[in-house]
Design an enzyme around this catalytic site. Structure first.
Site, PDB file in Angstrom:
ATOM      1  N   ASP A 181     -68.144  95.530  34.297  1.00  0.00           N
ATOM      2  CA  ASP A 181     -68.630  95.768  35.676  1.00  0.00           C
ATOM      3  C   ASP A 181     -68.466  94.594  36.655  1.00  0.00           C
ATOM      4  OD1 ASP A 181     -69.432  98.015  34.302  1.00  0.00           O
ATOM      5  OD2 ASP A 181     -71.565  97.801  34.714  1.00  0.00           O
ATOM      6  N   CYS A 239     -76.195  95.679  31.826  1.00  0.00           N
ATOM      7  CA  CYS A 239     -74.992  96.222  31.176  1.00  0.00           C
ATOM      8  C   CYS A 239     -74.396  95.266  30.146  1.00  0.00           C
ATOM      9  CB  CYS A 239     -73.974  96.640  32.224  1.00  0.00           C
ATOM     10  SG  CYS A 239     -74.571  98.093  33.136  1.00  0.00           S
ATOM     11  N   LYS A 275     -68.038 104.425  33.504  1.00  0.00           N
ATOM     12  CA  LYS A 275     -69.313 104.783  32.861  1.00  0.00           C
ATOM     13  C   LYS A 275     -70.389 105.084  33.902  1.00  0.00           C
ATOM     14  CE  LYS A 275     -70.794 100.011  32.182  1.00  0.00           C
ATOM     15  NZ  LYS A 275     -71.888 100.052  33.146  1.00  0.00           N
ATOM     16  N   HIS A 284     -75.528 102.079  44.214  1.00  0.00           N
ATOM     17  CA  HIS A 284     -74.452 101.094  43.992  1.00  0.00           C
ATOM     18  C   HIS A 284     -73.317 101.742  43.226  1.00  0.00           C
ATOM     19  CE1 HIS A 284     -76.929 101.060  40.361  1.00  0.00           C
ATOM     20  NE2 HIS A 284     -75.810 100.775  39.709  1.00  0.00           N
ATOM     21  N   HIS A 329     -70.741 105.786  39.556  1.00  0.00           N
ATOM     22  CA  HIS A 329     -71.807 106.778  39.706  1.00  0.00           C
ATOM     23  C   HIS A 329     -71.468 107.850  40.745  1.00  0.00           C
ATOM     24  CE1 HIS A 329     -74.351 104.359  37.211  1.00  0.00           C
ATOM     25  NE2 HIS A 329     -74.353 103.337  38.043  1.00  0.00           N
ATOM     26  N   ASP A 372     -68.813 100.635  36.531  1.00  0.00           N
ATOM     27  CA  ASP A 372     -69.933 101.522  36.786  1.00  0.00           C
ATOM     28  C   ASP A 372     -69.402 102.506  37.826  1.00  0.00           C
ATOM     29  OD1 ASP A 372     -72.486 101.496  35.719  1.00  0.00           O
ATOM     30  OD2 ASP A 372     -73.379 100.463  37.431  1.00  0.00           O
TER      31      ASP A 372
HETATM   32  C1  VGL Z   1     -76.133  97.252  36.049  1.00  0.00           C
HETATM   33  C2  VGL Z   1     -78.258  97.465  36.865  1.00  0.00           C
HETATM   34  C3  VGL Z   1     -78.009  98.743  37.246  1.00  0.00           C
HETATM   35  C4  VGL Z   1     -75.117  96.389  35.376  1.00  0.00           C
HETATM   36  C5  VGL Z   1     -75.863  98.540  36.413  1.00  0.00           C
HETATM   37  O1  VGL Z   1     -73.908  96.608  35.554  1.00  0.00           O
HETATM   38  O2  VGL Z   1     -75.529  95.485  34.639  1.00  0.00           O
HETATM   39  N1  VGL Z   1     -77.337  96.737  36.277  1.00  0.00           N
HETATM   40  N2  VGL Z   1     -76.801  99.270  37.005  1.00  0.00           N
END
Ligand code: VGL
Length: 181
Positions: free
Chosen positions: A8, A127, A86, A61, A48, A46
């Site tokens: 990420d 993550c 993901k 985010h 979403h 990430d």
């Molecule tokens: C993450 C908080 C919420 C991360 C993702 O990539 O670590 N942290 N979503």
């Protein structure tokens, strides 16, 4: 064989993003310097949907297709072999890279003879930590490279607690200078 996981390293987790690690962008040159030491490199994003249970806990985010969801512009993307998306479903958190949708990552790594995973990226307490603990559970010898990860530290001490939790689970915390090759 060893593989590098880049978790990420996306704009939204860097300064100026929607859920920034205060020094998130510092990992980019460190990771770039490691790329030639690994025969296999997997990066996650990430990714979403607009609406997801995940946003009940977090500011919005890394929404699919947005600028915030892009990998950091300075990351040397041409060296990445596979990208795993993901957190793509509306009922899913998607913290661990092994929950990615594109491939069964655990199987893919084992099929490619990988037994050691070196984890880098954002953010340490979520993550990165979940991915590292998941990797140990799946039987990989698992390292987190401390200069190549950054935390959000929502509460003071969160990053330290994350390191302790990972170590307790069997993750080895190392420095980038420990890596040969
Ligand atoms: C993450 C908080 C919420 C991360 C993702 O990539 O670590 N942290 N979503």
């Amino acid at each position: 064989m060893k593989a590098l996981l880049i978790v990420d390293v996306q704009n939204d987790f860097c300064p100026g993003g929607a859920l920034p690690a205060p020094y998130g962008d510092r990992v980019v040159p460190v990771i770039n310097d490691l790329l030639d030491k690994f025969p296999l490199i997997i990066a996650s994003k990430d990714w979403h949907p607009e609406k997801t249970v995940h946003f009940n806990k977090w500011p919005k985010h890394c929404v699919q297709g947005t600028k915030g969801a892009e990998l950091h512009p300075d990351l040397k993307k041409e060296k990445i072999n596979r990208i795993v998306l993901k957190g793509t479903l509306d009922q899913e958190e998607g913290y661990s890279i092994f929950e990615g949708i594109d491939i069964d990552l655990g199987k893919f790594l084992k099929d490619n003879g990988v037994n050691e995973l070196y984890i880098t990226g954002l953010v340490t307490e979520y993550c990165v930590k979940e991915t590292a603990i998941d990797a140990v559970k799946r039987g990989f010898i698992t390292f987190v490279i401390k200069e190549a990860v950054e935390g959000v530290e929502l509460k003071a001490g969160d990053v330290d607690r994350a390191y302790k939790e990972m170590e307790k689970a069997g993750v080895k915390i190392i420095s980038s200078s420990d890596i040969s090759g």
